[in-house]
Design a protein around this motif. Structure first.
Motif, PDB file in Angstrom:
ATOM      1  N   GLU A  38      -5.434   3.123 -13.223  1.00 50.81           N
ATOM      2  CA  GLU A  38      -6.320   2.518 -12.391  1.00 50.81           C
ATOM      3  C   GLU A  38      -7.302   1.629 -12.890  1.00 50.81           C
ATOM      4  OE1 GLU A  38      -5.751   5.704  -8.774  1.00 50.81           O
ATOM      5  OE2 GLU A  38      -7.560   5.965 -10.114  1.00 50.81           O
ATOM      6  N   ALA A  39      -7.542   1.334 -14.055  1.00 48.16           N
ATOM      7  CA  ALA A  39      -8.278   0.357 -14.725  1.00 48.16           C
ATOM      8  C   ALA A  39      -7.684  -0.904 -14.447  1.00 48.16           C
ATOM      9  CB  ALA A  39      -8.376   0.518 -16.256  1.00 48.16           C
ATOM     10  N   ILE A  40      -6.328  -1.038 -14.069  1.00 45.58           N
ATOM     11  CA  ILE A  40      -5.857  -2.326 -13.910  1.00 45.58           C
ATOM     12  C   ILE A  40      -6.054  -2.850 -12.331  1.00 45.58           C
ATOM     13  CG2 ILE A  40      -3.553  -3.457 -13.636  1.00 45.58           C
ATOM     14  CD1 ILE A  40      -2.517  -1.232 -15.714  1.00 45.58           C
ATOM     15  N   PRO A  41      -6.594  -3.776 -12.071  1.00 49.73           N
ATOM     16  CA  PRO A  41      -6.979  -3.892 -10.571  1.00 49.73           C
ATOM     17  C   PRO A  41      -5.453  -4.184  -9.733  1.00 49.73           C
ATOM     18  CG  PRO A  41      -8.073  -5.744 -12.139  1.00 49.73           C
ATOM     19  CD  PRO A  41      -6.971  -4.833 -13.046  1.00 49.73           C
ATOM     20  N   GLY A  42      -5.787  -3.339  -8.764  1.00 46.89           N
ATOM     21  CA  GLY A  42      -4.650  -3.285  -7.514  1.00 46.89           C
ATOM     22  C   GLY A  42      -3.496  -2.243  -7.902  1.00 46.89           C
ATOM     23  N   PHE A  43      -3.516  -1.585  -9.341  1.00 44.46           N
ATOM     24  CA  PHE A  43      -2.528  -0.520  -9.470  1.00 44.46           C
ATOM     25  C   PHE A  43      -2.529   0.660  -8.556  1.00 44.46           C
ATOM     26  CE2 PHE A  43       0.278   2.362 -11.608  1.00 44.46           C
ATOM     27  CZ  PHE A  43       1.266   1.835 -12.019  1.00 44.46           C
ATOM     28  N   ASN A  44      -1.473   0.962  -7.728  1.00 44.67           N
ATOM     29  CA  ASN A  44      -1.413   1.860  -6.829  1.00 44.67           C
ATOM     30  C   ASN A  44      -0.758   3.249  -7.259  1.00 44.67           C
ATOM     31  OD1 ASN A  44      -1.659   3.571  -4.309  1.00 44.67           O
ATOM     32  ND2 ASN A  44       0.386   2.371  -3.584  1.00 44.67           N
ATOM     33  N   CYS A  45      -1.594   4.304  -7.518  1.00 43.28           N
ATOM     34  CA  CYS A  45      -0.774   5.350  -7.898  1.00 43.28           C
ATOM     35  C   CYS A  45      -0.329   6.365  -6.704  1.00 43.28           C
ATOM     36  CB  CYS A  45      -1.429   6.223  -8.897  1.00 43.28           C
ATOM     37  SG  CYS A  45      -2.012   5.478 -10.682  1.00 43.28           S
TER      38      CYS A  45
ATOM     39  N   GLN B  39       5.500  -3.589  -8.828  1.00 46.18           N
ATOM     40  CA  GLN B  39       6.012  -2.585  -7.727  1.00 46.18           C
ATOM     41  C   GLN B  39       5.067  -1.775  -7.264  1.00 46.18           C
ATOM     42  OE1 GLN B  39       9.199  -2.290  -6.689  1.00 46.18           O
ATOM     43  NE2 GLN B  39       8.933  -0.544  -5.507  1.00 46.18           N
ATOM     44  N   GLN B  40       3.961  -1.327  -7.998  1.00 48.33           N
ATOM     45  CA  GLN B  40       2.980  -0.475  -7.699  1.00 48.33           C
ATOM     46  C   GLN B  40       1.779  -1.066  -7.371  1.00 48.33           C
ATOM     47  OE1 GLN B  40       4.316   3.001 -10.422  1.00 48.33           O
ATOM     48  NE2 GLN B  40       2.779   3.516  -9.425  1.00 48.33           N
ATOM     49  N   GLY B  41       1.779  -2.423  -6.817  1.00 46.64           N
ATOM     50  CA  GLY B  41       0.820  -3.045  -6.045  1.00 46.64           C
ATOM     51  C   GLY B  41      -0.065  -4.202  -6.804  1.00 46.64           C
ATOM     52  N   VAL B  42       0.318  -4.527  -8.117  1.00 50.18           N
ATOM     53  CA  VAL B  42      -0.467  -5.530  -8.932  1.00 50.18           C
ATOM     54  C   VAL B  42      -0.006  -6.652  -8.350  1.00 50.18           C
ATOM     55  CG1 VAL B  42      -1.305  -6.173 -11.155  1.00 50.18           C
ATOM     56  CG2 VAL B  42      -0.932  -3.838 -10.607  1.00 50.18           C
ATOM     57  N   GLU B  43      -0.921  -7.809  -8.252  1.00 48.46           N
ATOM     58  CA  GLU B  43      -0.340  -9.115  -7.864  1.00 48.46           C
ATOM     59  C   GLU B  43       0.457  -9.751  -9.049  1.00 48.46           C
ATOM     60  OE1 GLU B  43      -0.920 -10.985  -5.294  1.00 48.46           O
ATOM     61  OE2 GLU B  43      -1.807  -9.518  -4.216  1.00 48.46           O
ATOM     62  N   PRO B  44       1.550 -10.438  -8.735  1.00 46.66           N
ATOM     63  CA  PRO B  44       2.441 -10.969  -9.823  1.00 46.66           C
ATOM     64  C   PRO B  44       1.606 -11.668 -11.097  1.00 46.66           C
ATOM     65  CG  PRO B  44       3.604 -11.282  -7.671  1.00 46.66           C
ATOM     66  CD  PRO B  44       2.136 -10.429  -7.383  1.00 46.66           C
ATOM     67  N   GLU B  45       0.775 -12.572 -10.511  1.00 46.00           N
ATOM     68  CA  GLU B  45       0.134 -13.728 -11.455  1.00 46.00           C
ATOM     69  C   GLU B  45      -0.959 -12.890 -12.387  1.00 46.00           C
ATOM     70  OE1 GLU B  45      -0.973 -14.491  -7.831  1.00 46.00           O
ATOM     71  OE2 GLU B  45       1.269 -14.504  -7.819  1.00 46.00           O
ATOM     72  N   LEU B  46      -1.217 -11.846 -11.751  1.00 44.23           N
ATOM     73  CA  LEU B  46      -2.428 -11.097 -12.463  1.00 44.23           C
ATOM     74  C   LEU B  46      -1.757 -10.105 -13.415  1.00 44.23           C
ATOM     75  CD1 LEU B  46      -5.566  -9.716 -11.382  1.00 44.23           C
ATOM     76  CD2 LEU B  46      -4.152  -7.958 -12.145  1.00 44.23           C
ATOM     77  N   ALA B  47      -0.300  -9.655 -13.015  1.00 41.78           N
ATOM     78  CA  ALA B  47       0.406  -8.812 -13.928  1.00 41.78           C
ATOM     79  C   ALA B  47       0.787  -9.575 -15.364  1.00 41.78           C
ATOM     80  CB  ALA B  47       1.608  -8.029 -13.156  1.00 41.78           C
TER      81      ALA B  47
END
Ligand code: URA
Length: 443
Positions: free
Chosen positions: A124-131, A314-322
């Motif tokens: 959850e430190a990763i912006p947008g990551f949905n657990c 797949q778990q919500g992080v924007e592709p460019e950010l990933a």
């Protein structure tokens, strides 16, 4: 529901009636049993213990209190559980690496409580990551990417949730069969074929001695095997932190460095060891050595990193950010305003890097929780510049503390006490202490 006869059986050391035990767990899961009765039963188990066979029945009943993932035939479904350590970041690397090696990994993980960090807090430190994935969303994610990491939720083994909250307030946490049923029920609900357990042992672990760690390992291995899951436990030392980074965002950085092919060896070795054993347990003609090669290759050639990115998206992080995250994680993750570095006060060997003290200081500065609903600071933690057994020179940096608030005198003294440098030489610390398996388990 005749809880009294169950309690009498436990007190006499005779087996509890199977149907009554199952019914007890069902009532607990449905919230239909008065807390006082559940507490009396928990206290009896805590005091007298129960057999492996009863632990298997209890675990199975806890699984049946909620959803159970089911899988089509195909790639092996595997996972690992760690009893919790400082700097224990293995899951973030292990899940995508095993997916690259041909496994399916539907990983359920927890948040940190006490001095150890939780996998979910790191992600959850990763912006947008949905657990927060439902069982259906976990299945869809694993079908699409090969792995997912989701937070434990009420859909899975709800009876464990109820019992755990009662254990928390009734002094019955530290019971081998209760810990075993709690952990294994949640893992078994994932529909696993094989499981590797990392049982930590040492000053910063719940199990302080090798004997205690082995007893827990045996209890979990026997119970999981009793449920038809091939299981191996690796007992590993937990005196100094794992790898080079401790703290939620900092550990994500280290994981990405390992998957970029140039990370720390301590972290890499643990992941390779855990992955290799799962590959050898589930794949025909794959030895431990083959498994190690498969794991090392995907960490070196960037395929595990690419799979990690896919899992993030797949778990919500924007592709460019990933994409940016896996190239330059520091540019995406939060970083603390202040850094304080401890220098070696003399030439010598690093005799101690006290993981427990690091965890205590980091938690005091917001990296960990004191209450279940505390909001944590993702950017607080440590970077280690040396490990136990290393030779250092006077004024060399040993550790850097990343923090938001200023440090007072007490913090500064505490920070100094984390490291011990001695003029006499010392040996590097062994991480893997022992493997525990049931005789029938391959390999
Ligand atoms: N983790 C769990 O999930 N349950 C326990 O009982 C102990 C650790």
């Amino acid at each position: 529901m005749d809880v009294e006869s169950l309690i009498h059986s436990i007190e006499r050391g005779s087996p509890q009636d199977t149907e009554s035990l199952k019914s007890f767990v069902q009532h607990v899961g449905e919230g239909q049993l008065p807390i006082e009765q559940a507490t009396r039963w928990l206290k009896a188990v805590h005091r007298h213990g129960i057999s492996v066979n009863e632990t298997v029945i209890l675990t199975e009943a806890m699984i049946n209190s909620g959803a159970r993932l089911t899988w089509s035939s195909g790639a092996p479904v595997v996972d690992k559980h760690s009893t919790g350590g400082v700097g224990d970041k293995m899951s973030l690397i292990l899940a995508p690496a095993l997916a690259v090696c041909g496994c399916r990994v539907p990983m359920l993980a927890g948040r940190g409580l006490g001095h150890t960090g939780g996998t979910i807090d790191k992600l959850e430190a990763i912006p947008g990551f949905n657990c927060h994935l439902s069982p259906e969303a976990m299945q869809a994610a694993v079908d699409a990417v090969g792995c997912c990491i989701a937070v434990q939720n009420e859909a899975i083994a709800p009876a464990d949730g109820v019992l755990y909250s009662i254990r928390d307030i009734s002094d019955t946490i530290d019971s081998l069969p209760l810990i075993t049923a709690s952990i294994i029920s949640k893992k078994a609900a994932e529909g696993l074929e094989a499981l590797v357990l990392d049982v930590k042992c040492g000053s910063a672990a719940f199990m302080q001695t090798i004997e205690e760690a082995e007893a827990l390992a045996r209890s979990m291995v026997n119970t999981a095997e009793g449920l038809g899951i091939r299981t191996i436990a690796q007992i590993t030392s937990m005196d100094q932190p794992i790898g080079t980074h401790v703290g939620n965002a900092l550990e994500v950085i280290e994981c990405i460095e390992v998957m970029q092919g140039h990370g720390d060896n301590d972290t890499k070795e643990l992941v390779v060891m855990q992955g290799a054993v799962l590959l050898a347990m589930t794949m025909d003609d794959v030895s431990i050595e083959d498994g190690r090669n498969m794991m090392e290759t995907c960490l070196k050639n960037g395929t595990a990193l690419e799979r990690f990115k896919m899992m993030c998206i797949q778990q919500g992080v924007e592709p460019e950010l990933a994409e940016e995250l896996i190239r330059i994680p520091q540019s995406v993750l939060p970083s603390a305003a202040n850094q304080t570095t401890v220098l070696a006060h003399e030439d010598g060997g690093v005799h101690d890097l006290n993981a427990m003290k690091m965890a205590v200081l980091a938690r005091k500065h917001g990296a960990g929780r004191f209450k279940r609903d505390d909001v944590i600071a993702a950017d607080v933690g440590f970077v280690l510049h040396a490990k136990m057994g290393d030779q250092v020179h006077k004024n060399m940096p040993i550790i850097t503390f990343h923090h938001q608030r200023d440090l007072d005198e007490e913090d500064l003294n505490f920070l100094q006490e984390i490291t011990t440098i001695g003029s006499d030489s010392c040996k590097p610390v062994k991480r893997h202490l022992k493997t525990v398996k049931r005789d029938s388990t391959k390999p």
